[in-house]
Design a protein around this motif. Sequence first.
Motif, PDB file in Angstrom:
ATOM      1  N   THR A 187     -23.273   8.733 -33.511  1.00 32.47           N
ATOM      2  CA  THR A 187     -23.513   7.407 -32.935  1.00 32.47           C
ATOM      3  C   THR A 187     -24.216   6.465 -33.908  1.00 32.47           C
ATOM      4  O   THR A 187     -24.470   5.307 -33.581  1.00 32.47           O
ATOM      5  CB  THR A 187     -24.371   7.509 -31.658  1.00 32.47           C
ATOM      6  N   ARG A 199     -25.608  -0.913 -25.387  1.00 32.41           N
ATOM      7  CA  ARG A 199     -27.048  -0.676 -25.566  1.00 32.41           C
ATOM      8  C   ARG A 199     -27.231  -0.032 -26.934  1.00 32.41           C
ATOM      9  O   ARG A 199     -26.876   1.130 -27.139  1.00 32.41           O
ATOM     10  CB  ARG A 199     -27.563   0.231 -24.456  1.00 32.41           C
ATOM     11  N   ILE A 200     -27.760  -0.804 -27.862  1.00 33.63           N
ATOM     12  CA  ILE A 200     -27.822  -0.395 -29.261  1.00 33.63           C
ATOM     13  C   ILE A 200     -29.272  -0.233 -29.691  1.00 33.63           C
ATOM     14  O   ILE A 200     -30.110  -1.103 -29.435  1.00 33.63           O
ATOM     15  CB  ILE A 200     -27.125  -1.438 -30.154  1.00 33.63           C
ATOM     16  N   ALA A 201     -29.566   0.874 -30.357  1.00 32.31           N
ATOM     17  CA  ALA A 201     -30.904   1.106 -30.897  1.00 32.31           C
ATOM     18  C   ALA A 201     -30.938   0.679 -32.357  1.00 32.31           C
ATOM     19  O   ALA A 201     -30.007   0.967 -33.117  1.00 32.31           O
ATOM     20  CB  ALA A 201     -31.282   2.577 -30.774  1.00 32.31           C
ATOM     21  N   PHE A 260     -33.640   8.872 -30.746  1.00 32.35           N
ATOM     22  CA  PHE A 260     -32.424   8.061 -30.672  1.00 32.35           C
ATOM     23  C   PHE A 260     -31.344   8.656 -29.770  1.00 32.35           C
ATOM     24  O   PHE A 260     -30.198   8.212 -29.788  1.00 32.35           O
ATOM     25  CB  PHE A 260     -31.867   7.828 -32.077  1.00 32.35           C
ATOM     26  N   TYR A 301     -28.393   6.513 -26.606  1.00 34.56           N
ATOM     27  CA  TYR A 301     -27.937   5.145 -26.842  1.00 34.56           C
ATOM     28  C   TYR A 301     -26.421   5.113 -27.059  1.00 34.56           C
ATOM     29  O   TYR A 301     -25.831   6.106 -27.504  1.00 34.56           O
ATOM     30  CB  TYR A 301     -28.632   4.544 -28.064  1.00 34.56           C
ATOM     31  N   ASP A 302     -25.820   3.970 -26.769  1.00 33.99           N
ATOM     32  CA  ASP A 302     -24.390   3.823 -27.032  1.00 33.99           C
ATOM     33  C   ASP A 302     -24.114   3.863 -28.529  1.00 33.99           C
ATOM     34  O   ASP A 302     -23.080   4.375 -28.971  1.00 33.99           O
ATOM     35  CB  ASP A 302     -23.875   2.497 -26.454  1.00 33.99           C
ATOM     36  N   GLU A 352     -32.485  -2.468 -28.695  1.00 29.46           N
ATOM     37  CA  GLU A 352     -33.793  -1.892 -28.413  1.00 29.46           C
ATOM     38  C   GLU A 352     -34.374  -1.293 -29.691  1.00 29.46           C
ATOM     39  O   GLU A 352     -33.632  -0.837 -30.570  1.00 29.46           O
ATOM     40  CB  GLU A 352     -33.681  -0.818 -27.326  1.00 29.46           C
ATOM     41  N   VAL A 390     -26.422   3.550 -32.599  1.00 28.58           N
ATOM     42  CA  VAL A 390     -27.633   3.331 -33.387  1.00 28.58           C
ATOM     43  C   VAL A 390     -27.203   2.603 -34.650  1.00 28.58           C
ATOM     44  O   VAL A 390     -26.284   3.051 -35.334  1.00 28.58           O
ATOM     45  CB  VAL A 390     -28.327   4.655 -33.756  1.00 28.58           C
TER      46      VAL A 390
END
Length: 250
Positions: free
Chosen positions: A109, A2-4, A66, A69-70, A34, A72
Amino acid sequence: MRIALFITCFNDTMFPRTGQAVTALLERLGHTVEFPQGQTCCGQMHFNTGYRPETLPMVRRFAEVFAGYDAVVAPSGSCAGMVRDHHRVVAAQYGDAALTEAVERVAPTVYELSELLVDVLGVTDVGAYFPHRVTYHPTCHSLRMLRVGDRPLRLLRAVKGIDLVELPAAESCCGFGGTFALKNAEVSNAMLADKMRHVLDTGAEFLCAGDNSCLTHIGGGLSRLRTGVGTMHLAEILASTEDPTEGDVR
């Protein structure tokens, strides 16, 4: 994962296709991307021009938006470097213990695109296709602050159909430097002239880099001289495929 997507001000305002390319690329690799709607400027311009206390609200907002998340990803070495290194400085000098802890959780991250692909996702061949002669300019923040090294070049070498040529004096600054180009225009233009000469010496159709700010500076000069050399962000080349309906966001 899950990447921002941290799009950055410059890309959001002037180069939305870069964000589209990052999203298309990561989704093609099987990840969820996302776009946190609450994101704002990282504060780099304020920090670099001496308005460090004024950077604090942006640091606080970034840490809040942020979190969780896994990873960014930022299609900008300068903004990724700002968050990873200088947000800690601002939090320690002007924030409180809670903000310092929040920044320490989020900052590690945050990755520039090539770092995320090579170091975190473990890929160099992303299935891209770009049958053009390309040369790569390593931007100062990615080269000296993030130390991305040859990661972008490893990704580009794996692109099918590409003719990747080495840029002479590649590690020399292009002369942009944000407000440097405004405050020191004559020096900036001299540096730009050197960079353009090296780009033209390669015979490349496209100049590639990981920061659109530098590409704007160099591309503007190349355009004014009517050289015919185009500029493309690394993400846009990596998002391109043999399928004309997929990935190519030009």
